[in-house]
Design an enzyme around this catalytic site. Structure first.
Site, mmCIF file in Angstrom:
data_model
loop_
_atom_site.group_PDB
_atom_site.id
_atom_site.type_symbol
_atom_site.label_atom_id
_atom_site.label_comp_id
_atom_site.label_asym_id
_atom_site.label_seq_id
_atom_site.Cartn_x
_atom_site.Cartn_y
_atom_site.Cartn_z
ATOM 1 C CB THR A 69 32.272 49.588 36.004
ATOM 2 O OG1 THR A 69 33.369 48.876 35.445
ATOM 3 C CG2 THR A 69 32.591 51.062 36.056
ATOM 4 C CE LYS B 17 38.497 39.360 49.262
ATOM 5 N NZ LYS B 17 39.179 40.692 48.964
ATOM 6 C CB THR C 123 46.435 42.041 49.593
ATOM 7 O OG1 THR C 123 47.740 42.584 49.568
ATOM 8 C CG2 THR C 123 45.433 43.130 49.750
ATOM 9 C CG ASN D 250 43.040 44.612 38.690
ATOM 10 O OD1 ASN D 250 42.570 44.907 39.773
ATOM 11 N ND2 ASN D 250 43.602 43.443 38.443
#
Lengths: 395, 395
Positions: A395, A176, A187, A390
């Site tokens: 939210t 992922k 990352t 981003n």
């Protein structure tokens, strides 16, 4: 000689491994948020972790087992990184394994997490989620979905390696990652399983090299997360191994998974290879190509499909490497867009360059003209959607 | 004791200097694109230039005069950087000064350019534009407008310095810059004039220090251009000088001009100070605060007004400095958003943090807890408009 044949089915094709993904209520809706990968007997495992100083709790928990250990269970969750959670972060992992270990005996279970930083794991949800796993499933697609964060699509890949003597082995991976992607150890999370009879020392060294040539060459945004992890487990069930074949299969797997991450880069529409050649040192080649893949001005020019090679040149010049504008040659694919002989992009070449930039994947090649070292990094464009994703992440 | 009193009028308040801006047809519309700053007698000049290896032609032309020289004429153009233009770039400058020198005698004239990289200067337009200057004008506003590129507003500032003995001197500057702004020598043009009777050696050293503490602490996008230039000229007409007062006035001038650039950062809505304290070394403090001001994930969180302190922590951890999550304390203004004691942001503190992030200017303070070194960098948010401006820059 050997053949490497792509297979469908992801992790499920590798003998000795089981996996599944379920929704335990960390993620709204039906999409799984909790996965496991287990083997039917304890396995050697190799891992490469983030260079971020604030390594997440699951990484510190893994390292507590020491250099070499065997495990038969990896538990993975999305939505919560279990990072910056101090001692409690590790205690929570211990609590989870204490609770689920009474239901399913495990040897040195390890965990891996991705998501928001700074919140304790919802231990009870995860323990309850475990009860809904089918521990005998081989559902690679569900596992790959469960580990997604801002990913637009699940990422899995599998190869069968056929050796010359008629024997062979298999290797497969899921991963992922779509943001916080940077060459200082990409990352992301990646889990690779194989049934090759590979010595542990070679697992460690080949994995490290393979990560350097794949995940560490890509950049979405130049940020390096607290949770980056690549794990490789082997069941050795095939009984077969051939180093050259294994290395090539592993490298193909990690390179293609890395390209999937880049293709899925937050808001990205293009994947661009930044090849720097003719550098005075290897360090210079790496520095310049990474500077290109990380430059905001380059990334926005890719998005705008503007053949503004000045931004490429300026980024090379600012990267701190040895270079000389009299010797530099910049090409988009094979088209020279800058050299001392043709410093100005005439209308015909500009039109050609603009056409290349409309492609979803292409190469920008900078020859420094000072030496013999080269390096290729891979980057993507920066679009409005990156900002949108981003700005609103939590939210 | 001394007083530093802000003045209106920009460069025009300093005795001995003249300036103007006109449109010579490089920019569409009426906005000026060509400026001059001249003195009525040759002046000492100090300059700090970009660290980019591909220094633009006007910088190489300037350096041809040697270490110390006097000049009475600076010609500045927008729209064309005269960078990556090789020998022709310098020859074009020579041609321009040869042509206009017959109309107006000059001593060691220098040039400064900003705009697109890789195109030759339109020599004839510039020479023709020179004829439309009013060489006796003191029109600082026109000069400040002429040097703008993607700037939203012209930037000028002037101070009168009143010394204790009743005498004094003046200092004023104009600058431009809104993108390609990075701490490795802020990417911009800045021209400062004074009538202080300052020794040349102190001009050089004070300007270098002042640039380090102002333009080199700001970042819009982490890119360093080929053309960055800060120049300081003195007419010495006041006959007065006091080092401490001059230094403070110069530092105030460069800091405030740098903040104007940041406030005008392409697509930026907020200016944020990233203060890192308690670092083990000065290098660590600088590295961490610059990493924060350059991080895409931090910049998009600022835009989204999301008190996602995990991105601050992750960026500190990824910056490569010595740090420990047990010791780190992160504050938004005076509000602790992360410490080992309060690792989780409860709803009340989260609401307070969100309110701080709605301000147009605030401080994010990271105490590393390992030493006594600190550094502050200034950054801005990354909005949709940054992408829009930079995807379409040349068109």
């Amino acid at each position: 000689m050997f053949d490497i044949i792509p297979q469908k089915g992801g992790l499920s094709i590798v003998e000795g491994f089981y996996c599944d993904g379920v929704n335990c209520g960390m993620r709204e809706g039906d999409q799984p948020d909790l996965a496991f990968i287990r083997s039917d007997a304890p396995c050697d495992i190799s891992a490469v972790f983030t260079t971020n100083r604030f390594q997440a709790a699951p990484i510190r928990h893994f390292q507590r087992y020491g250099e070499d250990f065997q495990t038969d269970f990896i538990l993975i969750n999305a939505k919560n990184a279990n990072a910056m959670t101090g001692k409690r972060g590790i205690e929570d992992i211990d609590s989870i394994f204490a609770a689920i270990g009474t239901k399913h005996p495990m040897t040195n279970p390890v965990m891996s997490s991705t998501g928001v930083i700074g919140y304790p794991l919802p231990v009870e949800k995860i323990v309850a989620g475990f009860d809904t796993f089918d521990l005998n499933a081989r559902d690679s697609a569900h596992a790959a979905e469960a580990i997604m964060t801002t990913d637009q699509f699940p990422k899995e890949l599998a190869f069968e390696v056929a050796l010359e003597d008629g024997t062979g082995f298999r290797i497969a991976g899921i991963c992922k990652g779509a943001g916080m992607i940077n060459p200082a150890m990409a990352t992301m999370l990646c889990f690779i399983v194989t049934d090759a009879d590979i010595p542990k020392a070679e697992m460690d060294s080949l994995l490290r090299e393979s990560v350097d040539h794949s995940f560490n060459t890509i950049s979405v945004d130049g940020d390096t997360s607290t949770n980056d992890t690549v794990m490789l487990m082997t069941s050795r069930k095939s009984g077969n191994y051939q180093k050259e074949a294994f290395k090539m299969a592993l490298d193909m797997l990690t390179h293609q998974l890395a390209m999937m991450i880049l293709r899925d880069g937050e808001g990205a529409n293009k994947v661009v290879a930044f090849e720097v050649s003719g550098a005075k040192t290897k360090e210079d080649a790496i520095k310049a190509s990474k500077a290109l893949s990380n430059s905001l001005l380059v990334k926005t020019a890719l998005f705008g499909e503007d053949p503004n090679w000045g931004r490429i040149a300026s980024t090379i010049g600012a990267s701190g490497i040895a270079c000389d504008e009299e010797l530099l040659v910049i090409r988009y694919e094979d088209l020279i867009v800058y050299s001392r002989e043709f410093p100005v992009l005439d209308a015909a070449r500009e039109a050609k360059a603009a056409k290349i930039m409309q492609k979803s994947s292409y190469k920008i090649h900078c020859d420094i003209g000072l030496g013999e070292y080269s390096h290729t990094s891979y980057g993507c464009d920066l679009s409005y959607d990156y900002v949108k994703i981003n700005a609103d992440y939590r939210t």
